[in-house]
Design a protein around this motif. Structure first.
Motif, short mmCIF file in Angstrom:
data_model
loop_
_atom_site.label_atom_id
_atom_site.label_comp_id
_atom_site.label_asym_id
_atom_site.label_seq_id
_atom_site.Cartn_x
_atom_site.Cartn_y
_atom_site.Cartn_z
N SER A 1 0.84 -1.19 0.00
CA SER A 1 0.00 0.00 0.00
C SER A 1 0.88 1.24 0.00
O SER A 1 1.80 1.35 0.80
CB SER A 1 -0.88 0.00 1.25
N PRO A 2 0.61 2.18 -0.89
CA PRO A 2 1.43 3.40 -0.92
C PRO A 2 1.09 4.37 0.19
O PRO A 2 1.79 5.36 0.39
CB PRO A 2 1.09 4.00 -2.28
N GLN B 1 -3.90 5.38 8.48
CA GLN B 1 -3.90 6.00 7.15
C GLN B 1 -5.33 6.15 6.65
O GLN B 1 -5.67 7.11 5.97
CB GLN B 1 -3.04 5.18 6.17
N ARG B 2 -6.21 5.21 7.01
CA ARG B 2 -7.60 5.31 6.63
C ARG B 2 -8.30 6.40 7.42
O ARG B 2 -9.11 7.17 6.87
CB ARG B 2 -8.33 3.98 6.86
N ARG C 1 -7.26 9.70 5.98
CA ARG C 1 -7.92 9.96 4.70
C ARG C 1 -9.35 10.40 4.93
O ARG C 1 -9.85 11.36 4.34
CB ARG C 1 -7.87 8.69 3.85
N ALA C 2 -10.04 9.71 5.87
CA ALA C 2 -11.44 10.06 6.14
C ALA C 2 -11.55 11.45 6.76
O ALA C 2 -12.46 12.23 6.42
CB ALA C 2 -12.05 9.02 7.08
N LYS C 3 -10.59 11.76 7.66
CA LYS C 3 -10.64 13.08 8.28
C LYS C 3 -10.40 14.18 7.25
O LYS C 3 -11.03 15.24 7.29
CB LYS C 3 -9.60 13.17 9.40
N VAL D 1 -15.22 5.39 8.54
CA VAL D 1 -13.86 4.85 8.52
C VAL D 1 -13.85 3.52 9.23
O VAL D 1 -14.41 3.36 10.32
CB VAL D 1 -12.86 5.84 9.15
N GLN D 2 -13.31 2.54 8.55
CA GLN D 2 -13.22 1.19 9.10
C GLN D 2 -11.80 0.71 8.92
O GLN D 2 -11.28 0.72 7.82
CB GLN D 2 -14.14 0.24 8.31
N PRO D 3 -11.13 0.27 10.00
CA PRO D 3 -9.84 -0.39 9.78
C PRO D 3 -10.05 -1.70 9.02
O PRO D 3 -11.17 -2.22 8.95
CB PRO D 3 -9.33 -0.65 11.20
N ALA D 4 -8.98 -2.20 8.46
CA ALA D 4 -9.09 -3.37 7.58
C ALA D 4 -9.72 -4.56 8.29
O ALA D 4 -10.51 -5.30 7.72
CB ALA D 4 -7.70 -3.73 7.06
#
Lengths: 194, 261, 456
Positions: free
Chosen positions: B163-164, B182-183, B186-188, B203-206
């Protein structure tokens, strides 16, 4: 200028000091050069107080400040929250302050000691390697007097002068040499600035 | 729009006060307090969350040798306990991940601030600051921190899966679950661009995204109406190692009519 | 008043010759020893370089045991560094005359052991090449190291102790360096001249020197106590079961003095043999050091007993699990440790004949240090192996890399010490001669009794 006489044992050195004092040299002008310390008064009396321990105290206080600034000051300048610990925490700041206090105090002790001993010396001072092999050196500081200056409690050897002041420098020097040879000096060295 | 809440957890708070001078230097508040609820009555121990975490976060691939040496790199592990005697044997699963403690023991011991607490309630790990003393790993009571003992490589074409959005850690660095920061970030950012706060469930962690039984629920504990906040008030709740006073952000639920397991 | 030269007592020249015999140009045997030690150090360096250039998988560390032999070494060497400070300072301040031949060896040992100890926090890092993140210097990252971390207290304390003990050693050596200066030629003379700072031995210099060395001895003792307390806090302030115990700081300090005094005894025996100092390091000195070791062994045993007893009585499940795992899994090591640290010293050192026997003292002191090394290991590894979450319990076994670095550390210390003993006076010459000058046999009553003039 210092005149140094080398003696092979304590008794002759002590005799020399006695004679020098009787001849008019002040106690503070005479010092002994030994490779082991002799108790006070055996050869010369050294009732001086020393001031380098004030430097130790000053160093300790400076260290306390430095330590506090290092631990608490930098934490205050760059605050980062970690766990439940406050930004300026008592115990960590206290520990680091204590360590730096001791460090600065120790360094100041050594520096102060050298300062008070006036080491390393600027000019050349008379010395004989025989001192290291157990011989005793008696060194007389000679300077132009003119008038007797009574030795105060903490005076340096080059500040006071005894009754010998009536003689000129050369006369003082030769008188000192004479006394020391009479007492049994192995050799006499005269050189250096005091 | 829920009100701005100032979080005060345990003995600490996000008020960065200078106790010496006594005036409030800076107040770090945040409307978010990320947390997770894991429902043990739903968890089947399938391990999909572990795989998802590894895929999302560029976690090093470990072979049998590494794992047998005790050097696995799983940010999230499923602890499996056998209970009872044959033929009455039962199994219990406990997914353990970084608990993002509010009074984390791993944070104050890092000598270089690589582990710190951010205002959102996350325990952050700064990889390029870490010098690898491993003190945080020792002090974590949940043993969720993993250390890069090996220099993991992704031989081509495996490096295409990386993942970049986050770094690939070098050897000698500690890492752990970040709640897929990182998610979150991004959501914030997206939410900020639209002038709102992050919505519940956005936002959900993997791991939470992947769990087929919906056993992992993630969200903003500071929002009393979010799913995770409601679940964290359940009477079935408990937290791991609560006697240590770490105040974890992860709540576990157990005991809803399946006590025989 | 000294005996007249030419009588049965040794003259100053003879004393100088004998005590400074180690400063003679090195023999083939010395070169052989130095070469061997250098080879072991080189091997340790190779192992370390191998670890740094590949990765840390070559060590035995894993999750959860993330600290192993390197930290055991660190604590052990810091403990050894308490040797010189405690022995030298305490004996100086109490003005015990039998300290005189021992001082230099003990102080030198302190400096070199703390140097070796200070290397290990750098060796055990995962990313050693960015160790400078630990140093508080102004940088553009806007970050300072975290002084709330016990590792930073370690760094501060060890820096203070290295500088303090080096200055303490140097201060003690100052008059001896002057004597060495007067007896040497060539590059050695230049070296000693610079170091002796123009010392002539005037009465004033001696008075100031005496005050300074007393003050330094008084200052270095609190530093030594704080250094090992801080190392103990590395463990005691964590939440790891078995580590989180308030007895750790005093326990570590006592353990340090224990291993330090034993190491000084070992070193004294080696120096006595190597430099033919049989007349100066007499059975009396070993007798007194043995008594000191006995007292410390009793203290250590008490501290260990307290630690185990409180764990056993409260039987708190997690702590008891850690202790019983340690006792069950490492039983031979535990027994050897108890034997070497407690049973043997306490029983054997009660007997004057054993205290005065060089061979017995060598065995006892070596076993004490073996026991102390095991003790550090048993504190660090079992607690980490069985932490709070049973699913991640693990084991630890050191690998060749870690053992090589350990061997390299021991050889490095020995090499530093050998080099030091060749270049600098290993016995406090002026101190020994001072007693000689002031001692005399005085007729008193029916016989002659030895007496010492002067206040000390």
């Amino acid at each position: 200028m210092e005149t140094l006489g080398i003696f092979s044992d304590v008794e002759s050195a002590a005799r020399a000091v006695e004679c020098l004092v009787r001849a008019g040299f002040a106690e503070a002008q005479i010092t002994s050069l030994t490779s082991v310390p002799y108790p006070d008064g055996v050869l010369v009396k050294t009732g001086r107080r020393s001031w380098f321990r004030w430097l130790t105290l000053a160093g300790g206080i400076a260290g306390a400040g430095a330590g506090f600034l290092l631990a608490a000051g930098t934490a205050w300048l760059y605050p980062v929250q970690t766990g439940d610990k406050p930004i300026i925490a008592y115990f960590p700041a206290g520990i680091v302050t204590y360590e730096l206090t001791m460090l600065f105090a120790i360094v100041s002790t050594v520096a102060g000691m050298f300062l008070e001993m006036r080491l390393p010396p600027w000019g050349k001072r008379p010395y004989d390697p025989a001192v290291a092999e157990g011989c005793i050196g008696i060194s007389v500081s000679i300077h132009a007097g003119g008038e007797t200056v009574t030795c105060g409690r903490d005076m340096q050897p080059d500040e006071c002068i005894g009754g010998i002041a009536s003689l000129p420098v050369e006369g003082q020097k030769s008188r000192a040499e004479e006394i020391m040879r009479e007492a049994g000096a192995l050799r006499v060295i005269a050189e250096g600035q005091s | 729009m829920f009100p701005l809440l100032r979080y005060e957890g345990g003995r600490g708070s996000y008020d960065i006060r200078t106790q010496f001078i006594g005036k409030i230097m800076e107040k770090q508040t945040s409307p978010y307090k990320w947390g997770m609820v894991i429902d043990l009555d739903r968890c089947t121990g399938c391990g999909a969350c572990v795989v998802a975490c590894q895929a999302e976060n560029n976690v090093g691939i470990c072979d049998k040798k590494e794992i047998s040496e005790g050097r696995n790199m799983h940010w999230l592990r499923i602890e499996r306990f056998w209970v009872g005697e044959y033929p009455d044997v039962r199994v219990r699963f406990l997914p353990v991940l970084c608990q993002h403690c509010h009074d984390a023991p791993c944070e104050p011991v890092c000598p270089v601030y690589a582990s710190y607490h951010n205002p959102d309630g996350l325990n952050g790990q700064v990889y390029n600051r870490c010098i690898g003393t491993r003190y945080c790993g020792n002090n974590c009571p949940y043993a969720v921190r993993v250390f890069n003992f090996y220099n993991h490589e992704w031989p081509k074409p495996l490096d295409n899966q990386l993942s970049p959005d986050l770094t690939v850690r070098s050897r000698g660095v500690m890492e752990k679950c970040t709640f897929c920061v990182q998610r979150i970030r991004r959501a914030k950012e997206d939410a900020k661009g639209e002038g709102r706060l992050v919505r519940d469930g956005e936002v959900q962690p993997a791991c939470a995204q992947t769990c087929p039984a919906e056993a992992l629920v993630f969200g903003n504990l500071a929002d009393p109406h979010s799913r995770v906040a409601r679940l964290s008030r359940s009477p079935r709740r408990f937290r791991l190692l609560e006697h240590l006073g770490t105040h974890p952000s992860v709540y576990y639920l157990k005991g809803g009519g399946r006590e025989h397991v | 008043m000294s005996e007249h030269p030419g009588s049965s007592a040794k003259s100053a020249l003879q004393l100088n010759d004998e005590l400074l015999s180690s400063l003679r140009p090195p023999s083939l045997r010395w070169y052989g020893l130095a070469f061997f030690l250098g080879a072991v150090v080189a091997w340790g360096l190779y192992a370390f370089t191998y670890m740094v250039t590949t990765d840390m998988s070559c060590t035995g560390l894993d999750r959860p045991v993330m600290w192993g032999i390197y930290i055991v070494n660190f604590v052990f060497w810091v403990g050894l560094s308490h040797s010189g400070t405690m022995v030298s300072s305490i004996l100086r301040l109490s003005q015990a005359n039998w300290r005189r031949p021992i001082l230099r060896a003990a102080e030198a040992m302190t400096v070199f052991t703390i140097t070796v100890a200070g290397l290990f926090p750098l060796i055990h890092l995962g990313r050693n090449w960015v160790f400078f993140y630990l140093i508080p210097y102004p940088n553009q990252r806007g970050l300072w190291p975290n002084f709330r971390s016990p590792l930073l207290w370690d760094a501060t304390a060890i820096t203070t102790y290295i500088i303090g003990s080096s200055l303490f050693l140097y201060l003690g050596m100052l008059p001896d360096l002057a004597v060495a200066r007067d007896r040497s030629r060539g590059w050695r003379r230049k070296l000693y001249t610079i170091l002796a700072m123009g010392w002539r031995g005037t009465a004033r210099e001696w008075v100031i020197y005496h005050k300074a060395s007393t003050l330094m001895a008084a200052l270095i003792i609190p530093v030594a106590v704080s250094v090992h307390s801080i190392v103990a806090w590395d463990f005691a302030v964590t939440v790891v079961p078995g580590w989180h115990s308030t007895i750790f700081p005093p326990y570590f300090v006592i353990g340090a003095i224990h291993s330090g005094v034993a190491a000084v005894i070992t070193l004294m025996i080696i120096i006595r043999r190597a430099f033919h100092l049989e007349e100066y390091l007499t059975p009396l000195h070993f007798d007194n050091m043995g008594k000191l070791l006995l007292v410390i062994a009793l203290l250590w045993s008490y501290a260990y007993f307290v630690e185990v007893q409180t764990t056993w009585y409260a039987h708190e499940p997690i702590e008891w699990e850690v202790f019983s795992f340690m006792a069950g899994n490492y039983t031979p090591a535990l027994l050897l440790m108890l034997f070497g640290n407690s049973v043997l010293p306490i029983t054997a050192l009660c007997f004057k004949r054993l205290r005065r026997s060089i061979g017995a003292m060598l065995v006892i002191s070596l076993l004490v240090n073996v026991g102390m090394f095991i003790e550090r290991f048993l504190i660090i590894v079992p607690s980490l192996s069985h932490k709070n979450m049973p699913f991640v319990w693990g084991t630890y076994r050191p690998t060749w890399v870690e053992l090589s670095v350990t061997a390299g550390a021991f050889a490095g210390f020995a090499l530093l010490y050998t080099l030091f003993a060749k270049c600098f006076p290993i016995v406090a010459v002026t101190d020994v001669r001072e007693l000689d000058v002031r001692e005399a046999s005085v007729p008193f009553g029916r016989t002659k009794v030895p007496s010492v003039v002067g206040k000390e």
